[in-house]
Write an enzyme that holds these catalytic residues in place. Structure first.
Site, PDB file in Angstrom:
ATOM      1  CG  ASN A   1      -0.678 -16.720 -16.802  1.00 36.06           C
ATOM      2  OD1 ASN A   1      -0.793 -16.507 -15.440  1.00 36.06           O
ATOM      3  ND2 ASN A   1      -1.040 -15.517 -17.694  1.00 36.06           N
TER       4      ASN A   1
ATOM      5  CB  CYS B   1       7.194 -12.501 -17.759  1.00 33.57           C
ATOM      6  SG  CYS B   1       7.648 -11.862 -16.301  1.00 33.57           S
TER       7      CYS B   1
ATOM      8  CG  ASP C   1      -2.677 -13.299 -15.575  1.00 33.28           C
ATOM      9  OD1 ASP C   1      -2.354 -13.963 -14.638  1.00 33.28           O
ATOM     10  OD2 ASP C   1      -2.115 -12.340 -16.212  1.00 33.28           O
TER      11      ASP C   1
ATOM     12  CG  HIS D   1       3.273 -15.836 -13.632  1.00 36.00           C
ATOM     13  ND1 HIS D   1       3.267 -14.705 -14.135  1.00 36.00           N
ATOM     14  CD2 HIS D   1       1.817 -16.264 -13.724  1.00 36.00           C
ATOM     15  CE1 HIS D   1       2.192 -14.079 -14.436  1.00 36.00           C
ATOM     16  NE2 HIS D   1       1.261 -14.979 -14.067  1.00 36.00           N
TER      17      HIS D   1
END
Lengths: 318, 298
Positions: free
Chosen positions: B248, B239, B15, B208
């Site tokens: 994150n 983002c 991610d 987040h």
């Protein structure tokens, strides 16, 4: 518009045991600017404060009547005090480290002052070159004069969750110093996590100790975000009933003890959280963001507020 | 009362890197994962078996999967968006996979060009194959506290999708605040509703930090009994919906908070910070971890 993303107010702050209303004390113009490298012109300081006055903030710490030798950023304290607009219903406290500063502040039109104690002997020594006891004696002189003139005094306790020199600070010491300040007449005690090392664990233990000595309604938290813990610590405090929170627009003010690290928690990020919890602050988040944008442009720096970063970068501000 | 132990699921290599601009060489990815394996983390999401056309950063998924040291006791889940990806993952040695659902129709449409229902049908195939191969599957639900297209997302919808994925056989459901707009208020409301359908022991939160709310949201989740938290070393991964904004939450900042709460994670914060320093240097970027920033006395 980015405001479709702003959290809807949940009407259940009461049901969750949280305060219905939280007073935000804006410390950007003093604590924030004092810890910024760039010296800000007087007219910019005044405009900053005037803009903050229009956001709904109930208290804005304006400046510090300290010797300009020690804090050059605050050398223009008289001009700032005299130059700002005073909005009804908004308090404009100023720092006064000693009786001389107090008198100077009153002469310049101040109607509320703040005194700074610490829960750490080493910090007190390094910061203001005297012991905690000696500093308390100085503050008692101020408190006495203030009482005679009906001037409210706010007391700060630094290093409430840790000290850059001593490390761990015991909650009982924080409670002891808070009690001294409260007993001398400070209407409110702001507990400062000066180096931001606190976590919800240490915040809870410290508040439990202090709450034995000081009524909850007289307590405030002043959290630094140096380790990213500020909002979690503030949440813990408000879950325990604390209803006054200090913060700094755009997260102005780095940490003098950790080069390059951040300091004050950003007012925008605090308000965003409180809005999402359905807690009333009276503050308009958007106008605070605009003010943050103004001062960051003037300081030629990026904001430390994540809410501001996220909002201005979606390109959907109207 | 807080859980005594929290499992930290490290999503930086997948991610995190997936949302970083600079494409990272395979050797660096492998080194990153190997360093993370030394920190005490028990779960490290290694890569994504998705088409490189869509996610160039993950094009080397097979090489990464085959190149990393797989330490005993550590799980290295990989994303598998469909059966083909699943099969490639297993062939490359994967022993655990993840599938991604969403609580928003529009997000699903924009992201993978189908409805939520259709996405879950695709996963049926993956679940059947995983069951046959005894491969555990972790389910993610995106947009649990808000959607970049739909705005507000109802807690009931999150609960519905979570329940479906749990019933399909996912052992854990990671609830993702994809654009970071949640606050402790909306987190609490969402979890209360989801916990009616999925046992809390099977829930994780994936917060987040785009609006700075992540740790406060995680704190509330912990207070409600959630004991699995996703995070990304150095806060890797911006983002995609807010240019320049963060994404994150940083693993270092999470572990710092958990340490302060006396919650056991098994993670060595210093080794984690060292790993963050390594990957930021390789990416030529500053860390998003405040703990890391504060600890660097330049």
């Amino acid at each position: 518009s980015c405001f479709s993303f702003l959290p809807l107010q949940l009407p259940e702050s009461q049901a969750s045991g949280l305060p219905e209303y939280i007073k935000i004390v804006e410390v950007g113009p003093r604590d924030g600017l004092q810890n910024e490298k760039v010296i800000v012109p007087t007219d910019i300081k005044i405009e900053l404060i005037n803009r903050l006055s229009k956001t709904g903030l109930p208290a804005i710490e304006v400046t510090s009547f300290v010797s300009s030798k020690w804090v050059p950023q605050m050398a223009d304290h008289k001009e700032v005090m005299r130059g700002i607009e005073r909005h009804p219903g908004v308090q404009y406290p100023v720092l006064t480290p000693n009786l001389q500063g107090f008198h100077s502040a009153i002469a310049a039109g101040a109607t509320e002052v703040s005194v700074f104690g610490a829960a750490s002997e080493s910090f007190s020594k390094m910061n203001i070159n005297c012991s905690i006891e000696e500093s308390i004696e100085k503050f008692e002189e101020i408190a006495k004069s203030a009482r005679n003139m009906d001037i409210p005094v706010r007391g700060y306790v630094s290093c409430a969750l840790g000290c850059p020199y001593e490390g761990n600070i015991i909650p009982a010491k924080v409670a002891e110093v808070s009690k001294r300040l409260y007993s001398m007449g400070c209407y409110e005690i702001s507990l400062g996590d000066t180096i931001g090392v606190g976590t919800p664990g240490s915040m809870k233990r410290m508040l439990e100790a202090v709450m034995k000595e000081i009524p909850l309604s007289a307590l405030a938290v002043h959290c630094h975000d140096t380790y990213g813990q500020a909002l979690a610590n503030i949440l813990t405090a408000i879950q325990m009933g604390v209803a006054v929170v200090d913060s700094s627009v755009a997260g102005l003010g780095g940490c003098p003890y950790a080069k390059g690290a951040t300091g004050n928690v950003a007012t925008e990020d605090v308000i965003y959280m409180l809005n999402g919890l359905g807690i009333n602050t009276g503050v308009n988040l958007y106008t605070v963001m605009e003010t943050g944008n103004f001062i960051c442009t003037a300081l030629n720096k990026k904001t430390n507020s994540k809410v501001a970063q996220a909002s201005f970068n979606t390109g959907t501000i109207h | 009362a807080f859980p005594r132990r929290v499992k930290v699921v490290e999503v930086g290599p997948r991610d995190g890197l997936q949302n970083e601009k600079n494409v990272v060489p395979t050797a660096v990815k492998i080194n990153l994962i190997n360093m993370l394996s030394e920190t005490g983390l028990q779960v490290i999401e290694a890569t994504s078996f998705v088409s490189p056309k869509w996610v160039p950063q993950m094009a080397d998924h097979t090489e990464v999967m085959q190149g990393i040291n797989k330490l005993p006791g550590i799980s290295y889940p990989v994303l598998t968006p469909n059966l083909k990806g699943f099969q490639a993952a297993v062939a490359a040695g994967a022993k655990e996979v993840s599938i991604f659902g969403a609580a928003s129709e529009l997000f699903t449409k924009k992201n993978i060009n189908c409805s939520i229902e259709e996405s879950l049908e695709r996963f049926d195939e993956v679940m059947a194959a995983a069951r046959a191969a005894s491969i555990p599957v972790r389910g993610y639900v995106s947009c649990v506290l808000g959607c970049p297209y739909e705005g507000k997302i109802s807690a009931a919808k999150v609960a519905e999708v979570s329940k479906k994925m749990y019933s399909m056989g996912c052992y854990e459901i990671s609830l993702g605040d994809t654009i970071g707009i949640g606050t402790p208020g909306s987190m609490k409301e969402m979890l209360t509703t989801v916990m009616k359908e999925v046992p809390v022991g099977a829930l994780a939160v994936h917060c987040h930090d785009t609006y700075g709310q992540a740790l406060a949201n995680i704190l509330v989740a912990l207070q409600m009994g959630v004991s699995v938290v996703d995070a990304s070393v150095a806060g890797l991964g911006g983002c995609p919906y807010a240019q320049g904004a963060s994404g994150n939450v940083a693993t270092e900042d999470l572990v710092y908070m958990l340490n302060g709460l006396g919650i056991h994670t098994g993670v060595d914060l210093q080794k984690l910070m060292d790993t963050g320093t390594f990957i930021c240097s390789a990416l030529n970027r500053r860390t998003n971890s405040k703990v890391s920033q504060a600890s660097c006395r330049l």
